[in-house]
Each structure stands twice: as C-alpha cells, then as structure tokens.
Design a protein around this motif. Structure first.
Motif, PDB file in Angstrom:
ATOM      1  N   GLU A  66       0.831  -1.218   0.000  1.00  0.00           N
ATOM      2  CA  GLU A  66       0.000   0.000   0.000  1.00  0.00           C
ATOM      3  C   GLU A  66       0.859   1.259   0.000  1.00  0.00           C
ATOM      4  O   GLU A  66       0.568   2.220  -0.711  1.00  0.00           O
ATOM      5  CB  GLU A  66      -0.938   0.016   1.220  1.00  0.00           C
ATOM      6  N   ILE A  67       1.902   1.237   0.834  1.00  0.00           N
ATOM      7  CA  ILE A  67       2.732   2.447   0.922  1.00  0.00           C
ATOM      8  C   ILE A  67       3.430   2.700  -0.418  1.00  0.00           C
ATOM      9  O   ILE A  67       3.481   3.821  -0.914  1.00  0.00           O
ATOM     10  CB  ILE A  67       3.786   2.327   2.045  1.00  0.00           C
ATOM     11  N   LEU A  68       3.947   1.629  -1.006  1.00  0.00           N
ATOM     12  CA  LEU A  68       4.703   1.873  -2.246  1.00  0.00           C
ATOM     13  C   LEU A  68       3.783   2.299  -3.390  1.00  0.00           C
ATOM     14  O   LEU A  68       4.150   3.148  -4.208  1.00  0.00           O
ATOM     15  CB  LEU A  68       5.591   0.671  -2.604  1.00  0.00           C
ATOM     16  N   ILE A  69       2.572   1.744  -3.412  1.00  0.00           N
ATOM     17  CA  ILE A  69       1.619   2.155  -4.448  1.00  0.00           C
ATOM     18  C   ILE A  69       1.251   3.629  -4.245  1.00  0.00           C
ATOM     19  O   ILE A  69       1.242   4.427  -5.183  1.00  0.00           O
ATOM     20  CB  ILE A  69       0.345   1.274  -4.410  1.00  0.00           C
ATOM     21  N   GLY A  70       0.972   3.992  -2.988  1.00  0.00           N
ATOM     22  CA  GLY A  70       0.601   5.370  -2.690  1.00  0.00           C
ATOM     23  C   GLY A  70       1.705   6.346  -3.059  1.00  0.00           C
ATOM     24  O   GLY A  70       1.471   7.372  -3.696  1.00  0.00           O
ATOM     25  N   SER A  76      -4.916  10.681  -4.324  1.00  0.00           N
ATOM     26  CA  SER A  76      -5.886   9.914  -3.542  1.00  0.00           C
ATOM     27  C   SER A  76      -5.895   8.491  -4.101  1.00  0.00           C
ATOM     28  O   SER A  76      -5.585   8.284  -5.275  1.00  0.00           O
ATOM     29  CB  SER A  76      -7.261  10.535  -3.684  1.00  0.00           C
ATOM     30  N   PRO A  77      -6.237   7.494  -3.271  1.00  0.00           N
ATOM     31  CA  PRO A  77      -6.177   6.104  -3.759  1.00  0.00           C
ATOM     32  C   PRO A  77      -6.913   5.881  -5.077  1.00  0.00           C
ATOM     33  O   PRO A  77      -6.420   5.157  -5.944  1.00  0.00           O
ATOM     34  CB  PRO A  77      -6.812   5.318  -2.609  1.00  0.00           C
ATOM     35  N   LEU A  84      -1.684   4.694 -12.028  1.00  0.00           N
ATOM     36  CA  LEU A  84      -0.731   3.589 -12.149  1.00  0.00           C
ATOM     37  C   LEU A  84      -1.206   2.558 -13.168  1.00  0.00           C
ATOM     38  O   LEU A  84      -0.391   1.978 -13.880  1.00  0.00           O
ATOM     39  CB  LEU A  84      -0.482   2.922 -10.787  1.00  0.00           C
ATOM     40  N   SER A  85      -2.526   2.337 -13.262  1.00  0.00           N
ATOM     41  CA  SER A  85      -2.955   1.359 -14.270  1.00  0.00           C
ATOM     42  C   SER A  85      -2.798   1.932 -15.677  1.00  0.00           C
ATOM     43  O   SER A  85      -2.414   1.220 -16.591  1.00  0.00           O
ATOM     44  CB  SER A  85      -4.387   0.850 -14.081  1.00  0.00           C
ATOM     45  N   ARG A  86      -3.061   3.221 -15.818  1.00  0.00           N
ATOM     46  CA  ARG A  86      -2.892   3.815 -17.145  1.00  0.00           C
ATOM     47  C   ARG A  86      -1.419   3.779 -17.559  1.00  0.00           C
ATOM     48  O   ARG A  86      -1.078   3.357 -18.658  1.00  0.00           O
ATOM     49  CB  ARG A  86      -3.401   5.255 -17.142  1.00  0.00           C
ATOM     50  N   GLU A  87      -0.585   4.183 -16.635  1.00  0.00           N
ATOM     51  CA  GLU A  87       0.848   4.252 -16.912  1.00  0.00           C
ATOM     52  C   GLU A  87       1.424   2.891 -17.328  1.00  0.00           C
ATOM     53  O   GLU A  87       2.262   2.784 -18.201  1.00  0.00           O
ATOM     54  CB  GLU A  87       1.500   4.740 -15.624  1.00  0.00           C
ATOM     55  N   GLY A 240      -7.103   1.922   1.704  1.00  0.00           N
ATOM     56  CA  GLY A 240      -6.461   3.121   1.159  1.00  0.00           C
ATOM     57  C   GLY A 240      -5.986   4.124   2.193  1.00  0.00           C
ATOM     58  O   GLY A 240      -5.395   5.137   1.834  1.00  0.00           O
ATOM     59  N   ALA A 241      -6.236   3.858   3.490  1.00  0.00           N
ATOM     60  CA  ALA A 241      -5.785   4.820   4.510  1.00  0.00           C
ATOM     61  C   ALA A 241      -4.258   4.920   4.514  1.00  0.00           C
ATOM     62  O   ALA A 241      -3.683   6.011   4.500  1.00  0.00           O
ATOM     63  CB  ALA A 241      -6.290   4.417   5.888  1.00  0.00           C
ATOM     64  N   ILE A 242      -3.624   3.756   4.515  1.00  0.00           N
ATOM     65  CA  ILE A 242      -2.157   3.755   4.532  1.00  0.00           C
ATOM     66  C   ILE A 242      -1.629   4.179   3.152  1.00  0.00           C
ATOM     67  O   ILE A 242      -0.596   4.814   3.033  1.00  0.00           O
ATOM     68  CB  ILE A 242      -1.644   2.360   4.941  1.00  0.00           C
ATOM     69  N   MET A 243      -2.412   3.853   2.112  1.00  0.00           N
ATOM     70  CA  MET A 243      -1.999   4.260   0.764  1.00  0.00           C
ATOM     71  C   MET A 243      -1.982   5.783   0.649  1.00  0.00           C
ATOM     72  O   MET A 243      -1.044   6.377   0.119  1.00  0.00           O
ATOM     73  CB  MET A 243      -2.963   3.664  -0.272  1.00  0.00           C
ATOM     74  N   VAL A 244      -3.019   6.431   1.168  1.00  0.00           N
ATOM     75  CA  VAL A 244      -3.077   7.889   1.032  1.00  0.00           C
ATOM     76  C   VAL A 244      -1.987   8.535   1.896  1.00  0.00           C
ATOM     77  O   VAL A 244      -1.350   9.506   1.477  1.00  0.00           O
ATOM     78  CB  VAL A 244      -4.492   8.437   1.340  1.00  0.00           C
TER      79      VAL A 244
END
Ligand code: PHE
Length: 455
Positions: A66-70, A76-77, A84-87, A240-244
């Motif tokens: 989650e952290i690395l994705i964020g 925002s998530p 990230l999916s588009r990229e 998404g809390a940790i992601m954001v």
C-alpha cells in the motif's frame, strides 16, 4: 517521468512524521476496544496466534504494498490506482479498488465514531469521579445507562464526527505529527500501568494463559476469518488509509522499515491492552465474551480501585479518544483527497460533505444499541453487520486486490525500485505478496463460504 511526482496535498516533513501518522492511524479503538473483546468472544490463545501470524505474513507485506503504491501515485487512492494502471497499460478497472476503499472508510467511520463517542462519554465520567470504588455490577449499570440512551449516544457521536472533520478540513500533516508524538509514549506508559494493576488482581496468570496458550479446539473457521479481518482492521489496511498516507511520504524513506515499526507498535498496544483487561475479567468473574462493552465494563473497576485511579482513568480516556481521533482522520482522508482532486472542492467543503454522510450512516449504529437492538439480519444488529462486512469482508478483499496489483500487475522493476531492498529481502516480500497473502486470504474466505453452504 514517473519518479518525483509530488502530491497536491503536501508531504510529511520526514520519514518519522509518516511513521507517527501511520501509527496514529493503526493504533486506535481496534487495539484497545476491539482486540480484547473479539479475543474474548473467540476463545483466547489460538485466536491471538492466528491474528499474529496474519499480521506478520499478510499484514506487513500488504502494508508495504500500500505504501509503495501510494508513494508511486502520489494522489488519492482512486486516482493513484487510475494513474498507475494507465501508466502500466493495465486494466482501468483497478481504480474500483480505490472506490471500494472510500466506501469502506465511510462505513467504518460511521460506527467508529459512535464507539469513540463512548470513550468521550467515559472521559467525562472519569473526570466526574463516577468510577470511584465501583465493582463489576455498578460498572455494568453505568455502561448500560449510556448505550441504552439514543440521545446521549447521538450527542457524543455528533461531537466526535465534528472533531474529526475539523482536523481533516485543516489538512492532515500539521497537527497529526505533534499529537501522535505525545500520544504513543503516553499510551504505552498508561497501558503498562494498567498491566501493573492487573498483576495485583490475583488473576494475572489466568489472564495471560487465556491470551497466550492456544487451545485449537476453540478455533472455528469464523474465528479464523475474524482474526484475519482484524489484522487488516488494526493495521488500517485494505481501504487506502495507509496508501493515502504513503502518497505524502518522501521519496527517500524506507518502506520496509516504516512498515515493520508501525506493525510492531500496533501489535504491542493490542497485546498490552489484552494483558490489562483479561486479569480483571477473571478476577471479577466477568464473561470474556461479553462483547463490545468489554473494556467499558472492566477498566472502570481498575480505575475505581487503584491508587490515583481518578488521574489515571482521566488520562487513559483522553488517550483513548486521541487514539480514536488519529485513526478516524485516516479513515476519511482517501475520500476527502479525492473530493479535492476531482470535484475541485476546498478541504473544508470536502470535510463537511464527508462529515454529513458519516454522521447520517452512524445513526444506524447509534440505534443498534437501543431502539433497533432487536432488529436483526442474519442474527446481527446493524452495527454487527456493518462491522462484520467491513472488517471481515471488504478490508480483506481490498487487501487481496492490493496484493495482486503489487505482486502480479506492477512490474518487478517498479516495486524493486520503490522498496530498495537487498535481493533476499525483496524476494521474501515478493513471495509473500504474490503468493502467500492472496492464497491465505482466499483460503480463509473459501473455508467460511464452504461451511456456510455445506454446514
Ligand atoms: N486501525 C484502526 C484501529 O485499529 C482502524 C482503522 C481501520 C483506521 C481502517 C483506518 C483504516 O482502530
């Protein structure tokens, strides 16, 4: 081009600021209120063991994901998943993961703030000396008087929603760091003090045995699901809390180190809470499976009978409210960040909207303890159902998809670059996130579904 994105909402001042904020998110009612009562309901030791295994093998790797994705997306998530999916030319449906998280955040906060309201109410009772000399029976009456009164619950729920939205409206970076810096050490100290009191009850060893001696005959498939769900809930994962929060993390901070520190602090708080509460439960002949009121029916006995109990009780409930507050903020931050990014709202307007929706949904939980206490679906009240659906279904599902995204969809180059681990460390994470976590979550789900269908 993909590196060095910056977040519209600012950045933590340092890695420690992030660790503090994320620990503030993780440590909350889940550790002090929920962990003891679900451990009591699910038979103790074996349940605790499964929970600890889930933290280590599922929770930590997914937290890293989650952290690395964020941090990679820096939005925002919902928008992070979209970008990230588009990229990477992945399927656009990945952004629904962000949406599910926002929904989960609202649903959880709606009941979380009602329980945080109980903590607020207890703070005022502690200050007023209501717990002086109370025994088990009186403690039970004080609790019943609170939850049976919808107006009181509604008032405390309202106050807590407003408190949360005030911080969210001002932006999460400012006050959070300072608040958590004093909160965590104080919380550890007070819990240690309570464990000290528990030692004097004469039932300390019974309490410890209950918590740490696994009796696998008491472990049901439902208990395994609840232990796993709680690992997600307590670490704030899967929505998404940790992601954001990760999206505000400076580029040079170590994702692994921060995740391990956060998970360790969180687990320690939960175990201390259990060690404080169960000896009191046994010493006073209370029921370990008493349910959501467990800490509210046991801790007043401790504060009412220990030297300096007025002071410590007051301090404890102040800290509990703070712990709930710093978690509540993170529950709503993914939604608020999205409203600001996509609806062009100011943070204040976004917080107002989020607050209104949370407050309204919370009414269902308020009434679950009184007016609607007998209205049940699948044998559960509105509150039970909401808690079960979010913690044991939506968060693990969200976590499963986060693990799949990090382990199967993102390129190895990307995750390797974000984690900056040695070869062995990276490989361990990769195996955990690609195989172990998704298989474990799916197996636990299928196990329960199988039982439900075939008895
Ligand atoms: N982790 C928080 C607690 O233990 C609750 C929470 C869940 C916060 C999910 C954010 C996201 O109290």
């Amino acid at each position: 081009m993909t590196k060095n994105r910056t977040s519209l909402h600012g950045q933590w001042s340092s890695r420690w600021a992030f660790i503090l904020a994320a620990t503030g998110s993780a440590v909350g009612l889940g550790n002090i209120w929920k962990f003891p009562y679900i451990t009591g309901e699910n038979g103790g030791g074996a349940f605790v063991l499964i929970y600890l295994i889930c933290i280590a093998c599922i929770g930590i790797p997914i937290m890293m994901a989650e952290i690395l994705i964020g941090r990679r997306g820096r939005r925002s998530p919902i928008n992070t998943m979209r970008v990230l999916s588009r990229e990477g030319h992945h399927h656009p449906a990945w952004q629904y993961l962000g949406w599910i998280g926002v929904l989960a955040g609202f649903l959880i906060l709606s009941y979380y703030s009602v329980i945080a309201g109980w903590a607020l109410a207890y703070l005022f009772r502690a200050v007023g000396g209501v717990f002086n000399g109370v025994g088990a029976e009186r403690a039970g009456e004080i609790f019943a008087a609170l939850i049976e009164d919808p107006e009181r619950l509604l008032a405390w729920h309202t106050i807590f929603v407003v408190m949360t939205m005030i911080v969210v409206a001002r932006g999460v970076q400012g006050g959070l760091e300072r608040a958590v810096r004093f909160l965590m050490p104080s919380l550890f100290l007070l819990l240690a003090l309570l464990v000290g009191y528990a030692m004097s009850t004469g039932s300390f060893s019974e309490g410890i045995r209950f918590l740490f001696t696994p009796d696998f005959s008491r472990l049901t498939p439902a208990a395994i699901l609840i232990a796993m769900g709680h690992a997600f809930f307590t670490l704030s994962l899967g929505m998404g809390a940790i992601m954001v929060y990760g999206s505000y993390l400076p580029d040079n901070a170590s994702v692994t180190h921060t995740s391990v520190v956060i998970a360790a602090a969180d687990t320690l708080v939960a175990l201390l809470a259990g060690m404080a509460i169960f000896p009191i439960v046994f010493a006073h002949g209370l029921e370990p499976g008493a349910g959501p009121g467990l800490i509210f029916q046991t801790l007043p006995i401790a504060f009412g009978n220990m030297p300096g109990g007025w002071l410590f009780g007051t301090l404890f409930f102040i800290l509990l409210v703070f712990a709930a507050w710093t978690s509540a903020i993170s529950l709503i931050e993914p939604a608020v960040a999205w409203l600001v990014e996509n609806r062009g709202m100011t943070r204040v307007m976004a917080a107002v909207w989020a607050g209104v929706v949370t407050w309204l949904t919370g009414l269902g939980t308020v009434f679950s303890f009184n007016l609607w206490a007998d209205e049940k679906l699948f044998g559960m009240t509105f509150f039970d159902l909401l808690d079960f659906a979010t913690a044991n279904v939506i968060l693990p599902l969200g976590g499963l998809f986060i693990a799949l995204f990090a382990g199967w969809t993102l390129s190895r180059g990307t995750t390797r670059g974000e984690l900056k681990l040695g070869e062995t460390g990276y490989r361990i994470w990769y195996i955990l996130v690609r195989y172990v976590a998704p298989l474990a979550v799916s197996a636990i789900f299928l196990n329960v579904i199988g039982i439900l269908r075939f008895g």
